[in-house]
Design a protein around this motif. Sequence first.
Motif, PDB file in Angstrom:
ATOM      1  N   THR A  83       0.866  -1.188   0.000  1.00  0.00           N
ATOM      2  CA  THR A  83       0.000   0.000   0.000  1.00  0.00           C
ATOM      3  C   THR A  83       0.899   1.233   0.000  1.00  0.00           C
ATOM      4  O   THR A  83       1.148   1.829   1.045  1.00  0.00           O
ATOM      5  N   ASN A  86      -0.074   4.298   1.941  1.00  0.00           N
ATOM      6  CA  ASN A  86      -0.364   4.105   3.364  1.00  0.00           C
ATOM      7  C   ASN A  86       0.723   3.211   3.956  1.00  0.00           C
ATOM      8  O   ASN A  86       0.569   1.995   4.050  1.00  0.00           O
ATOM      9  N   TYR A  90       0.988  -0.882   5.385  1.00  0.00           N
ATOM     10  CA  TYR A  90       1.958  -1.826   4.833  1.00  0.00           C
ATOM     11  C   TYR A  90       2.768  -2.470   5.952  1.00  0.00           C
ATOM     12  O   TYR A  90       2.994  -3.690   5.965  1.00  0.00           O
ATOM     13  N   LYS A 301      -8.047  -0.102  -6.388  1.00  0.00           N
ATOM     14  CA  LYS A 301      -8.627   0.895  -5.494  1.00  0.00           C
ATOM     15  C   LYS A 301      -9.914   0.370  -4.893  1.00  0.00           C
ATOM     16  O   LYS A 301     -10.785  -0.142  -5.596  1.00  0.00           O
ATOM     17  N   LEU A 305      -8.565   3.221  -0.289  1.00  0.00           N
ATOM     18  CA  LEU A 305      -7.378   2.378  -0.205  1.00  0.00           C
ATOM     19  C   LEU A 305      -6.853   2.028  -1.591  1.00  0.00           C
ATOM     20  O   LEU A 305      -7.583   1.504  -2.432  1.00  0.00           O
ATOM     21  N   TYR A 306      -5.577   2.324  -1.833  1.00  0.00           N
ATOM     22  CA  TYR A 306      -4.888   1.926  -3.043  1.00  0.00           C
ATOM     23  C   TYR A 306      -3.920   0.806  -2.675  1.00  0.00           C
ATOM     24  O   TYR A 306      -3.110   0.980  -1.752  1.00  0.00           O
ATOM     25  N   TYR A 307      -3.975  -0.291  -3.402  1.00  0.00           N
ATOM     26  CA  TYR A 307      -3.152  -1.432  -2.990  1.00  0.00           C
ATOM     27  C   TYR A 307      -2.725  -2.288  -4.172  1.00  0.00           C
ATOM     28  O   TYR A 307      -3.282  -2.221  -5.272  1.00  0.00           O
TER      29      TYR A 307
END
Length: 340
Positions: A83, A86, A90, A301, A305-307
């Motif tokens: 992430t 974030n 992570y 996404k 949250l982007y992961y």
Amino acid sequence: MVFVTSQSQKILSDMQVRKSAKEKREFRAWLTAELKAAGWTVEEEHGFFAGHNVIAGDPEKARILYTAHYDTQAVLPFPNFITPRNVGLYIAYQLPIVLGFLVLIALAEGLTISAFRALGAKELLPVAAPLVSIVICFLFVWWMFFGKANRHTANDNTSGVITLLEVALTLPAEDRDKVCLVFFDNEERGMLGSAHFAGKRKRVKSETLVLNFDCVSDGDSIQFFATKKLRAEETTLKTLENAFKIPENGAKTDATKGQLRTTFAPEEDRSKEVEVCRQGGIYPSDNVSFKRACGICALKKKGKLYYMDRIHTAKDTVFMEENIELLRAGCLRLAKGLEA
């Protein structure tokens, strides 16, 4: 809709594993032949720990470097969940893995102590118990660096390799002196290839703009994570945004974030977005070896949250060709706009 060339399709079908010395050597020989056939001057740079980097063009004269690592990681029983926007999350994801590893060491030491006591060899415990921990740690590190290769690397980092190759095969001749393409070795062993390359070229390390493509084919949000020095260059960031903006075929602007989104093909029921991240965010790849660099990746996404998931496992099989085309076209536009 197919964007990639036959050479890139060959990598996808036949060359996703590039881990052993033999696999790497065969890939480099093939890659070098294809680059030379396309008119590039190619050299191979070797460092004892760094491995073998493949360089197309002149890094000392180029205005911009496009880079990607070609080495393959070991397959792991759990995905490397990342992430980049974030860092706290992570780190939190890593904690159960670390705790599980510590529990394994504790159990191994406990069994060793019980066994040596049962054998009447208590005097050996001060050496035996720590030795077990050391052996387990060594085996874990060995597996991470030298374990069985992951057979599926569509995203990490076949996607980055193909992005560079697509640029190499389609970049107009008049723009080639502005660009250098570098395929790094041993990123998965601690970014050794890029560190060696940058260490030999102090001016390039500090001054040249570097775009590093790593895991760009599994996700609809293309993210550019700039280094601290580059984040201070608003003009350069704007130039990147203009070069990599979504094509006008149906794209519309999200004024709140300054992003462009579009559907690339009628059969695709998803949208793409491109964002140059100006605040925070860390992407751990070869871009960290340079001062003016962007680490570029594709993220999924969910809400805010982007992961990234699935990499380092057998599930790394997603290859969105439209991502590659978006990035290839952006690289060409960026090179075209640079002064000679």
